[in-house]
Design a protein around this motif. Structure first.
Motif, PDB file in Angstrom:
ATOM      1  N   ALA A 254     -47.912 -34.261 -35.157  1.00 56.71           N
ATOM      2  CA  ALA A 254     -48.048 -32.958 -34.505  1.00 56.71           C
ATOM      3  C   ALA A 254     -46.760 -32.504 -33.819  1.00 56.71           C
ATOM      4  CB  ALA A 254     -49.185 -33.009 -33.486  1.00 56.71           C
ATOM      5  N   HIS A 255     -46.055 -33.460 -33.185  1.00 56.29           N
ATOM      6  CA  HIS A 255     -44.920 -33.039 -32.359  1.00 56.29           C
ATOM      7  C   HIS A 255     -43.821 -32.311 -33.138  1.00 56.29           C
ATOM      8  CE1 HIS A 255     -43.456 -33.037 -28.235  1.00 56.29           C
ATOM      9  NE2 HIS A 255     -42.257 -33.061 -28.778  1.00 56.29           N
ATOM     10  N   PRO A 256     -43.342 -32.889 -34.260  1.00 56.36           N
ATOM     11  CA  PRO A 256     -42.321 -32.146 -35.016  1.00 56.36           C
ATOM     12  C   PRO A 256     -42.852 -30.802 -35.536  1.00 56.36           C
ATOM     13  CG  PRO A 256     -43.017 -34.139 -36.197  1.00 56.36           C
ATOM     14  CD  PRO A 256     -43.581 -34.221 -34.821  1.00 56.36           C
ATOM     15  N   LEU A 257     -44.139 -30.758 -35.864  1.00 59.24           N
ATOM     16  CA  LEU A 257     -44.699 -29.499 -36.365  1.00 59.24           C
ATOM     17  C   LEU A 257     -44.781 -28.451 -35.249  1.00 59.24           C
ATOM     18  CD1 LEU A 257     -47.496 -30.802 -38.790  1.00 59.24           C
ATOM     19  CD2 LEU A 257     -45.204 -29.944 -39.366  1.00 59.24           C
ATOM     20  N   GLU A 258     -45.147 -28.888 -34.039  1.00 59.80           N
ATOM     21  CA  GLU A 258     -45.153 -27.960 -32.898  1.00 59.80           C
ATOM     22  C   GLU A 258     -43.742 -27.414 -32.696  1.00 59.80           C
ATOM     23  OE1 GLU A 258     -46.305 -30.488 -29.627  1.00 59.80           O
ATOM     24  OE2 GLU A 258     -48.155 -31.043 -30.666  1.00 59.80           O
ATOM     25  N   ASP A 259     -42.776 -28.333 -32.701  1.00 57.75           N
ATOM     26  CA  ASP A 259     -41.378 -27.931 -32.496  1.00 57.75           C
ATOM     27  C   ASP A 259     -40.948 -26.912 -33.546  1.00 57.75           C
ATOM     28  OD1 ASP A 259     -41.063 -29.538 -30.289  1.00 57.75           O
ATOM     29  OD2 ASP A 259     -40.089 -31.195 -31.368  1.00 57.75           O
TER      30      ASP A 259
END
Ligand code: ATP
Ligand code: MG
Length: 558
Positions: free
Chosen positions: A216-221
């Motif tokens: 999720a984190h890279p996609l949120e970024d």
């Protein structure tokens, strides 16, 4: 203003990246999980994430505040509000850019389906323990799961079944198909989606599958067009996975991650879990207890935001995991307050002093001058009376040689007022001094006593008829050991049981009763104090000690 590339390796990297790729400003983010209050460690990340944006604001730099709430759990409005309040208080702002990671569950899901379609993800129905064993270890490659080579159609159907609630929790996971023999354990087909039937505060029961942090984190970024995603060192070996996600998903931007060392401080625990434990067990009065390393705790303690920011700047951004001396923080607080805090007088352990050579009811206005050039530091008029409170510590019947305070026959000045000579004292049956008598020397306000009399120093005082009773909370370090986390009996065994002393008989200058909450001042010769943010009122003045005038722990250790 612009980002100074010489400040640290992160800024150097950002500036070089902008130059090389020809864009004008970075977009960073600060991504707290709303499951606790922010602590001084978060302040370090905030100073970096928001700092970089602030430094490049003229060029368009911004920092997003993103609540990282992809784990289903009940939202705690208390945490969400406090996080925003603390960031603002530190002097930073996200403007329009407030995001919730849980608002884009559809996006993560679409990316996952896409990975499946391209043969880059599969549904694994083995139990957790089996998968753990198959992962291998640093010296042994992993063993491929029997589900690894499932056909795309079957994976799509099973992922759909996961989403539809056809599996129990733990019954299936979605894994990225990367490399079971990678020397980086994070690349051995990491789990990217799991099942949970817990209710999510934002999406309720809409989803029962949730993306893992590393997915999720890279996609949120990327979704927010973050350019530089800054995090702490423990994510360094997750970076290849971060890049893999960005490389293999259909994303609108290409954020990059870099890592810096976490802040650790001596005599302090920082993990949210441990802080919560102390709150829940009642070891402290709450998240904002002035002994807590939380931002709101430090605020209530009277630490100025400026001092906290200066401390974070001073520690700097590096890759070395060290333990920063808490005295550095206390020194920043002291040096900030030294030039900004107004001076006042308060007597913590009152002892009555009677001036025997002035008439009953005598009053005289005197001017206390802290610094003629800086009247704002507390130059003011006070009323001297026949009876004043002095501190018990400022009188001794049989003083040691170099004692500069009051003792029978000795001469000292009442701060801002007369020099006086101690003529006697009264003691109770236990020998405890209950009153001191002295005679003022006329004509000595603002000038020296006549030839032959040596005035040893000045002591602070508060008028008996005009002074106001106050509650004073003397805070000290919460832990007595330098590294509470390293205590083999657990961090709670390192608690300093003397971290709070409440004085209920103290007296303060009359005007202090009306001081606004959070009013910061130096009680002369005593320390820096703040009017408690919540409990202080004119009817019941309450002052918290922020920090002493000198580092008393350093002295003790010697
Ligand atoms: P904790 O380990 O105390 O529970 P956390 O990392 O789980 O903290 P988050 O809410 O996820 O807390 O943190 C938000 C951001 O703050 C993250 O980017 C994280 O890297 C950063 N951060 C947390 N603790 C520290 C620290 N001690 N030093 C520097 N940055 C930190
Ligand atoms: Mg976390």
């Amino acid at each position: 203003m612009a980002i100074d590339k010489n400040k640290d390796f992160i800024r150097e990297w950002i500036v070089a990246d902008m130059e090389q790729k020809g864009y004008t400003h970075p977009i960073t983010r600060f991504p707290p999980e709303p499951n606790g209050y922010l602590h001084i460690g978060h302040a370090k990340a905030i100073c970096l994430d928001f700092g970089v944006a602030k430094e490049s604001a003229e060029q368009g730099g911004v920092c997003h505040l993103r609540f990282d709430d992809t784990n289903p759990c009940k939202e705690d409005v208390e945490f969400v509000n406090s996080i925003q309040e603390d960031i603002h208080w530190l002097g930073f702002d996200w403007g329009e850019h407030l995001y919730w990671a849980s608002n884009i569950f559809d996006f993560y899901y679409d990316c996952a389906v896409d990975l499946i379609k391209r043969g880059l993800a599969y549904v694994d129905e083995q139990d957790r323990e089996t998968m753990r064993i198959q992962r291998g270890d640093l010296t042994h490659p992993g063993t491929p799961s029997p589900f690894r080579d499932r056909p795309v159609e079957e994976n799509l159907a099973q992922f759909e079944a996961m989403k539809a609630g056809k599996f129990p929790e733990g019954g299936a996971v979605l894994r990225a198909k990367i490399d079971m023999a990678s020397s980086n354990m994070n690349m051995r087909d990491p789990v990217i989606y799991r099942i949970s039937y817990d209710r999510h505060h934002n999406t309720g029961d809409k989803w029962c599958i949730y993306p893992m942090y590393d997915f999720a984190h890279p996609l949120e970024d990327a979704y927010e067009h973050i350019t530089h995603s800054l995090c702490t060192l423990e994510f360094e070996n997750h970076r290849p996975l971060y890049d893999w996600v960005i490389d293999n998903c259909d994303v609108p931007a290409r954020p990059q991650q870099r890592e810096f060392s976490r802040l650790n401080i001596t005599y302090t625990v920082m993990s949210k879990r441990k802080l919560r434990q102390m709150v829940e067990e009642g070891t402290v009065a709450g998240w904002d207890d002035p002994r807590m390393p939380t931002i709101c705790g430090m605020r209530r303690r009277g630490y100025p935001a400026k001092a906290i920011v200066a401390f974070c700047e001073g520690v700097g951004i590096t890759k070395f995991n060290g333990n920063t001396d808490v005295a550095r923080l206390e020194n920043e607080v002291r040096s900030e307050l030294n030039h900004s805090a107004e001076r006042r007088m308060a007597v913590l352990h009152p002892l009555k002093l009677v001036l025997t050579n002035v008439p009953e009811g005598w009053e005289e206005e005197v001017e206390v001058v802290i610094n003629p050039e800086q009247p704002e530091l507390g130059n003011r008029k006070l009323t001297l009376t026949k009876e004043v409170w002095i501190d018990e510590e400022d009188f001794m019947v049989e003083p040691p040689k170099k004692y500069k305070r009051l003792s029978p026959g000795a001469c000292v000045r009442l701060r801002g007022g007369y020099c006086m000579i101690c003529t006697g004292y009264t003691a109770d049956e236990n020998g405890k001094v209950t009153e001191v008598q002295a005679e003022i020397i006329p004509g000595t306000v603002g000038s020296n006593p006549p030839e032959g009399i040596k005035c040893k120093g000045a002591i602070h005082w508060v008028s008996v008829p005009h002074g106001v009773k106050a509650e004073i909370r003397l805070y000290d370090r919460l832990f007595k050991d330098e590294a509470p986390d390293a205590n083999p009996e657990g961090f709670m065994a390192s608690l300093n049981t003397d971290s709070l002393t409440v004085l209920t008989d103290a007296v303060v200058e009359p005007a202090l009763a009306a001081a606004p909450n959070e009013f910061l001042c130096q009680f002369e010769r005593t320390g820096y104090f703040v009017a408690d943010r919540y409990d202080h009122s004119p009817e019941h003045p309450v002052f918290n000690r922020s920090v002493g005038l000198r580092d008393s722990w350093a002295k003790m250790n010697k």
